[in-house]
Write a protein that holds these residues in place. Structure first.
Motif, PDB file in Angstrom:
ATOM      1  N   ALA A 219       0.866  -1.191   0.000  1.00  0.00           N
ATOM      2  CA  ALA A 219       0.000   0.000   0.000  1.00  0.00           C
ATOM      3  C   ALA A 219       0.895   1.232   0.000  1.00  0.00           C
ATOM      4  O   ALA A 219       1.985   1.223   0.569  1.00  0.00           O
ATOM      5  N   MET A 220       0.434   2.291  -0.654  1.00  0.00           N
ATOM      6  CA  MET A 220       1.267   3.498  -0.720  1.00  0.00           C
ATOM      7  C   MET A 220       1.411   4.128   0.668  1.00  0.00           C
ATOM      8  O   MET A 220       2.435   4.713   0.981  1.00  0.00           O
ATOM      9  N   GLU A 221       0.387   4.021   1.490  1.00  0.00           N
ATOM     10  CA  GLU A 221       0.520   4.515   2.861  1.00  0.00           C
ATOM     11  C   GLU A 221       1.027   3.381   3.740  1.00  0.00           C
ATOM     12  O   GLU A 221       0.364   2.358   3.895  1.00  0.00           O
TER      13      GLU A 221
ATOM     14  N   ALA B  93     -10.387   9.937  -9.961  1.00  0.00           N
ATOM     15  CA  ALA B  93      -8.974   9.594 -10.096  1.00  0.00           C
ATOM     16  C   ALA B  93      -8.283   9.411  -8.743  1.00  0.00           C
ATOM     17  O   ALA B  93      -7.058   9.280  -8.695  1.00  0.00           O
ATOM     18  N   ALA B  94      -9.038   9.402  -7.660  1.00  0.00           N
ATOM     19  CA  ALA B  94      -8.474   9.096  -6.337  1.00  0.00           C
ATOM     20  C   ALA B  94      -9.293   7.993  -5.696  1.00  0.00           C
ATOM     21  O   ALA B  94     -10.512   8.102  -5.606  1.00  0.00           O
ATOM     22  N   GLN B  95      -8.622   6.930  -5.289  1.00  0.00           N
ATOM     23  CA  GLN B  95      -9.319   5.912  -4.488  1.00  0.00           C
ATOM     24  C   GLN B  95      -8.964   6.151  -3.018  1.00  0.00           C
ATOM     25  O   GLN B  95      -9.616   6.933  -2.345  1.00  0.00           O
ATOM     26  N   CYS B  96      -7.910   5.532  -2.511  1.00  0.00           N
ATOM     27  CA  CYS B  96      -7.551   5.845  -1.120  1.00  0.00           C
ATOM     28  C   CYS B  96      -7.074   7.278  -1.008  1.00  0.00           C
ATOM     29  O   CYS B  96      -7.166   7.888   0.050  1.00  0.00           O
ATOM     30  N   GLY B  97      -6.524   7.816  -2.083  1.00  0.00           N
ATOM     31  CA  GLY B  97      -6.132   9.217  -2.099  1.00  0.00           C
ATOM     32  C   GLY B  97      -4.738   9.502  -1.590  1.00  0.00           C
ATOM     33  O   GLY B  97      -4.313  10.654  -1.587  1.00  0.00           O
ATOM     34  N   PHE B  98      -4.013   8.475  -1.183  1.00  0.00           N
ATOM     35  CA  PHE B  98      -2.709   8.731  -0.573  1.00  0.00           C
ATOM     36  C   PHE B  98      -1.675   9.172  -1.609  1.00  0.00           C
ATOM     37  O   PHE B  98      -0.844  10.025  -1.338  1.00  0.00           O
ATOM     38  N   CYS B  99      -1.742   8.605  -2.800  1.00  0.00           N
ATOM     39  CA  CYS B  99      -0.808   8.997  -3.855  1.00  0.00           C
ATOM     40  C   CYS B  99      -1.267  10.255  -4.569  1.00  0.00           C
ATOM     41  O   CYS B  99      -0.522  10.834  -5.358  1.00  0.00           O
ATOM     42  N   THR B 100      -2.526  10.640  -4.331  1.00  0.00           N
ATOM     43  CA  THR B 100      -3.183  11.650  -5.161  1.00  0.00           C
ATOM     44  C   THR B 100      -2.487  13.009  -5.164  1.00  0.00           C
ATOM     45  O   THR B 100      -2.305  13.604  -6.233  1.00  0.00           O
ATOM     46  N   LEU B 130       3.695   6.312  -8.245  1.00  0.00           N
ATOM     47  CA  LEU B 130       3.034   5.017  -8.092  1.00  0.00           C
ATOM     48  C   LEU B 130       1.661   5.176  -7.460  1.00  0.00           C
ATOM     49  O   LEU B 130       1.447   6.042  -6.613  1.00  0.00           O
ATOM     50  N   CYS B 131       0.741   4.319  -7.871  1.00  0.00           N
ATOM     51  CA  CYS B 131      -0.569   4.219  -7.226  1.00  0.00           C
ATOM     52  C   CYS B 131      -0.872   2.745  -7.059  1.00  0.00           C
ATOM     53  O   CYS B 131      -0.915   2.013  -8.033  1.00  0.00           O
ATOM     54  N   ARG B 132      -1.070   2.306  -5.824  1.00  0.00           N
ATOM     55  CA  ARG B 132      -1.352   0.887  -5.617  1.00  0.00           C
ATOM     56  C   ARG B 132      -2.834   0.574  -5.750  1.00  0.00           C
ATOM     57  O   ARG B 132      -3.213  -0.582  -5.923  1.00  0.00           O
ATOM     58  N   CYS B 133      -3.684   1.598  -5.650  1.00  0.00           N
ATOM     59  CA  CYS B 133      -5.119   1.356  -5.790  1.00  0.00           C
ATOM     60  C   CYS B 133      -5.516   1.178  -7.250  1.00  0.00           C
ATOM     61  O   CYS B 133      -6.617   0.734  -7.536  1.00  0.00           O
ATOM     62  N   GLY B 134      -4.640   1.597  -8.168  1.00  0.00           N
ATOM     63  CA  GLY B 134      -4.942   1.388  -9.581  1.00  0.00           C
ATOM     64  C   GLY B 134      -5.779   2.482 -10.209  1.00  0.00           C
ATOM     65  O   GLY B 134      -6.703   2.205 -10.968  1.00  0.00           O
ATOM     66  N   THR B 135      -5.446   3.728  -9.909  1.00  0.00           N
ATOM     67  CA  THR B 135      -6.220   4.837 -10.483  1.00  0.00           C
ATOM     68  C   THR B 135      -5.687   5.285 -11.838  1.00  0.00           C
ATOM     69  O   THR B 135      -6.214   6.249 -12.395  1.00  0.00           O
ATOM     70  N   TYR B 136      -4.669   4.625 -12.362  1.00  0.00           N
ATOM     71  CA  TYR B 136      -4.027   5.123 -13.590  1.00  0.00           C
ATOM     72  C   TYR B 136      -5.010   5.435 -14.729  1.00  0.00           C
ATOM     73  O   TYR B 136      -4.916   6.499 -15.344  1.00  0.00           O
TER      74      TYR B 136
HETATM   75  S1  FES Z   1      -5.322   6.146  -4.790  1.00  0.00           S
HETATM   76 FE1  FES Z   1      -4.506   4.766  -3.348  1.00  0.00          FE
HETATM   77  S2  FES Z   1      -2.435   4.678  -3.875  1.00  0.00           S
HETATM   78 FE2  FES Z   1      -3.287   5.875  -5.434  1.00  0.00          FE
END
Ligand code: FES
Ligand code: FES
Lengths: 785, 161
Positions: A219-221, B93-100, B130-136
């Motif tokens: 996970a990114m976080e 374009a944001a899932q968890c939003g951490f990479c956003t 990088l985005c692990r949630c797959g928002t690409y």
């Molecule tokens: S939205 Fe979760 S890592 Fe990109």
């Protein structure tokens, strides 16, 4: 709307989580809303509404655990042993003398202080490389990090086993120092019918052995916690998939009643199964906070994240399929070997072999070996991702041998019921997934010759011919299917509060991992109340102020919590209608509401929610909802099929996934945009699993060699194929009264086998091991066609 | 020393080895910029330094004392989002939003130097985030929509609001 139920208020029922069955005493809801069937006319549920918190994420205003700063807060960092097995000695003298260092804790400081599983924190017996053995607390994050590196960790090396073969060998070192290296009552055997008879009946058989890698959640976080004691109460902010489970863990560790621990998770940056409980960082933050009487933040660094926060264990699967000439399966056999890590649970590859296809004779054996490597954690569809690679590769090989279309082979073996447990499905749209997926992909209806499954987008290249860039490439297409239990279940509770300003607040103690839970529960409440989306806000992530729901795992959150939210909203609306009836001078049973307006069938007069709320003033209307038990003897699963087109550079071995079409069935889709995002996310993780991702273990040193995002490759945007992902239309009112099943885990399951099957089609050779790195592809070689 | 961040001059006292990321997050409470790896591998910490996207975790704070820094907070707010932020929000374009935040900053930097990028150019420019949630797929669509002006005119390169 609501039918009263008579009978007991609490009953015993079974709940399935990621293949495990748990028995629970649950509340039977006081009333059960009329199920939203496929033809229910809904205004807000099912709409493509934007995620309610997407703007705060895009502007950087959304707060995550590492963004929490408490007055006087200090920083903690974990110290790890980098050796697979042995007794550790620690010298923290130098670290203690470093600038800003406030405290150091080791096993001696844990003994007698922490109870339960947490008592093992900083265990002197190191059992895997990356195991935390101490922690440092300092004034700043950088000081803590530097001091952690200055702690001298010495492991008196003992023999170890990091592979399945080494762990199971005669005279192998005992991974845990005692007992046996067999984990979880291995071997686990599950069978139906008579496998020998099934194989004897087969006119065609295929046998193959596949290998899947150890994959990391990444996970990114990273994992993290901020802990603070308020007198004898502990408050913890944690990036977690389960606030109530973290609360239980902390309460057990510190011997506190549950209500003296408060766990908060507002936004969190992805979990994928790795964030289901409190971890060493949580206990460390809480312990330092107690010793120093200061708030403490402990965030796992990236190396620690990749080393020791969970993984999908590797597997080897020996598969035999038997079929008649017409493609009907007569036997499915799989023997799976899994190096589990230092501990884990039986989420092995076998289960999908029992559930995906109709077959009278199925026999699986799973052997889980303890190895000196960090513990597995559920990783998005644990076991099924590994199992699908084996089963769906085998089906592809079988299709080739039968000269049968892979889709037709799967349709022929469609399971009309859950044969593993001899029960009906609550609903099953897999045939529609095959049909609609194949159509949208443009699945070629002819030919099974390698490389001949050319596609509308490109057409097959002449073998060995160079393209415009001078590359020798071949294209191929492949597909695979998926099944996964997604029923969710009790207990899950929600409250819906109608506010004096005419708005509603949904209160439910769940968490949003990036799935959109906040958004879809607001939609469900707005729909059931007859209000607008703008009038409803969903509050989640606080064990003290919100009612209980379970972990966000096993694709459970939507099917578990949505029915509770709907019931709470209907309960609140019923109460508000009683007030409105008084004001409109009509009978409450004549009232209905939509778009925030209340109407009566017996009067022209209307009222808005704001009108009623203003008039009733600060009267507190709270609706209460609970999740009722699942229908008994019913299999609640989600299904899907994916189709992939790849391009293989035969000179370099590089595989590019050009496009993927994904068709999934999860009953009612609450928000198609969010559902598609989930599908795309699962598919991209599947692309990584198929092509790049692998924890590399140095078997001589017993240490992972790539605990970084540079060396452990997750897909980048450049690797992202074109994705056409959708859910087939429908609703599943048998599963629950909202009609929705889970969708979080299914999309990762079929991606890797679909890609590998496409590579097989392109090359005319059978990939048996992932990730399909260039050297593995080159080693496959080109078979003459 | 002073840092020029988001149009304001802020006095900070970084250690000589402190990263720009640490100073932004811990000293200035600009927590929109995220730490995903602290070693230049993920892009979550991307900020604009003189209009160019850099990894704040690999940038020494003392090295940027006369530069102009823009973080995700400086690009826009919930009330007045940058067109790229509005596009990210509207197109999921944001899932968890951490990479956003890092993605948004990289996207703004791309559009500032190339107002009409092709899909291949977007993929190339964004592959350091990088985005692990797959928002690409959704990020590509959001950048294209923002480039077309669907969420308002794009402001001048690197300027903070
Ligand atoms: S939205 Fe979760 S890592 Fe990109
Ligand atoms: S935190 Fe800077 S690149 Fe990951």
């Amino acid at each position: 709307m609501a039918a009263k139920k008579k009978g007991k208020r609490f009953i015993t029922t079974t709940v399935e989580v990621e293949g495990r069955v748990e028995s629970k005493i649950v509340e039977v809801p006081a009333f059960s809303p009329v199920p939203w069937g496929a033809d229910a006319s809904l205004d807000i549920v099912g709409q493509r509404l934007p995620r309610v918190d997407s703007l705060e994420k895009a502007t950087g205003r959304a707060r995550y655990t590492a963004d929490i700063k408490r007055p006087g807060m200090v920083w903690a960092a974990l110290v790890r042993a980098h050796a697979p097995h042995g007794v550790v000695t620690i010298d923290a003298t130098a670290a203690r003398a470093m600038p800003g260092v406030l405290d150091v804790i080791t096993a001696a400081d844990v003994a007698g202080v922490l109870a339960s599983a947490a008592a093992k924190l900083f265990d002197r017996d190191v059992r895997y490389s990356g195991q935390p053995v101490a922690a440092v607390c300092a004034e700043t994050a950088e000081q803590a990090r530097v001091a952690a590196r200055a702690v001298r960790v010495n492991v008196e090396a003992a023999p170890f086993a990091v592979t399945f073969e080494a762990s199971m060998a005669d005279g192998a070192p005992l991974v845990r120092g005692a007992g046996s290296n067999y984990a979880l009552n291995s071997p686990l055997v599950e069978s139906r019918g008579d496998i020998a008879a099934g194989l004897a009946k087969a006119q065609v058989t295929v046998s193959l052995t596949v290998r899947t890698p150890c994959a990391l959640h990444s996970a990114m976080e990273p994992h993290g916690a901020v802990a603070e004691w308020e007198g004898d109460r502990l408050v913890v902010w944690e990036s977690t998939q389960g606030i109530f489970r973290v609360r239980s863990n902390l309460a057990a560790a510190f011997k506190l009643p549950h209500t003296r621990v408060r766990v908060i998770c507002d936004h969190m940056g992805g979990g994928f199964g790795a964030k289901n409980a409190a971890g060493p960082h949580t206990y460390t933050a809480a312990l330092f906070a107690k010793r120093l009487q200061l708030p403490v933040r402990c965030i796992v660094d990236r190396e620690g994240e990749q080393l020791d926060t969970g993984n999908r264990p590797a597997s080897e699967q020996r598969i035999t399929l038997g079929a008649r000439r017409d493609g009907r399966l007569t036997a499915i056999k799989c023997e799976a070997m899994v190096p589990l890590g230092i501990m884990g649970w039986e989420g092995g590859p076998a289960q999908i072999y029992h559930e995906l296809y109709s077959c009278p004779n199925v026999h699986t054996t799973e052997t889980f070996a303890l190895v000196n490597a960090s513990a597995m954690q559920a990783f998005r569809a644990p076991g099924f991702v590994e199992g699908a690679f084996g089963l769906e590769r085998a089906m592809d090989v079988l299709a080739t041998k039968l000269r049968m279309d892979p889709v037709a082979l799967r349709v022929r073996n469609f399971a009309k019921k859950d044969e593993a447990k001899a029960r009906p499905w609550s609903g099953n749209g897999l045939l529609r997934c095959y049909e609609q997926g194949a159509l949208r992909f443009g699945w070629p209806s002819h030919g099974d010759k390698p490389g001949s499954r050319s596609t509308p987008s490109g057409g097959s290249k002449a073998h060995g011919a160079a393209d415009a860039q001078g590359r020798n490439t071949r294209r191929g297409v492949g597909m695979a299917a998926q099944v996964w239990g997604t029923g969710g279940g009790p207990p899950a509770y929600a409250l819906v509060r109608l506010n004096s300003d005419g708005t509603a607040t949904v209160l439910t103690g769940t968490q949003d991992l990036g799935t959109g839970a906040r958004t879809v529960f607001a939609q469900v409440a707005a729909e059931a109340l007859g209000m607008t989306m703008a009038q409803v806000r969903c509050v989640i992530g606080d064990t003290e102020r919100l009612p209980y729901t379970g972990n966000s795992w096993g694709s459970m959150t939507t099917p578990s919590v949505a029915p509770a939210v709907r019931m709470a909203a209907e309960d609140a609306r019923t109460q508000l209608f009683e007030a409105a009836a008084e004001m409109l001078e009509v009978d409450a049973s004549t009232l209905s509401s939509s778009g925030g307006v209340i109407r009566s069938t017996s009067s022209e007069k209307t009222m808005t929610f704001s009108d009623v709320s203003r008039k009733v003033g600060e009267v507190c209307i709270i609706g209460r909802g609970s999740r009722g038990p699942n229908p008994q003897k019913t299999g609640i699963f989600s299904f899907g099929a994916q189709f992939a087109e790849v391009e293989v550079d035969v000179d370099t071995g590089v595989v590019r996934v050009l496009r993927i079409t994904a068709a999934h069935d999860c009953g009612r889709v609450l928000n198609p945009t969010l559902a598609e995002s989930q599908l795309e996310g699962g598919i991209l993780q599947g692309v990584g699993y198929a092509l790049f991702e692998e924890r590399i273990m140095d078997t001589r040193l017993g240490m992972p060699m790539n605990p970084t995002l540079h060396d452990y490759k997750v897909p980048t945007m450049a690797d992202s194929p074109r994705i056409d992902a959708f859910c087939v239309a429908g609703a599943d009112p048998v599963a629950n009264h909202v009609g929705a099943r889970g969708l979080a885990e299914p999309p990762i399951i079929p991606t890797a086998p679909a890609i590998a099957n496409a590579v097989a089609n392109a090359l005319g050779a059978e990939p048996l091991q992932i990730p399909l790195t260039p050297w593995r592809v080159l080693a496959l070689g080109l078979q003459s066609t | 020393m002073h840092l020029h961040v988001n149009g304001r001059s802020r006095e900070v006292h970084p250690a000589s080895d402190a990263s720009l990321l640490t100073v932004l997050r811990d000293e200035l409470q600009l927590t929109g910029t995220k730490e995903g790896c602290d070693r230049g591998e993920c892009g979550a910490c991307t900020v604009l330094v003189d209009g160019r996207p850099v990894y704040a975790c690999l940038t020494l704070a003392v090295a940027v004392d006369d530069a102009t820094i823009v973080t995700v907070e400086g690009l826009g707010s919930n009330a007045a989002p940058h067109p790229v932020q509005a596009a990210f929000a509207a197109l999921d374009a944001a899932q968890c939003g951490f990479c956003t935040p890092g993605q948004v900053v990289s996207a703004c930097a791309l559009l500032a130097r190339n107002a009409a990028p092709t899909e291949a150019e977007i993929r190339d420019a964004m592959s350091g985030n990088l985005c692990r949630c797959g928002t690409y797929p959704k990020i590509i669509a959001a950048i294209q929509a923002a480039a077309r002006g669907e969420f308002g005119a794009l402001p001048v390169a690197g300027s903070a609001r």
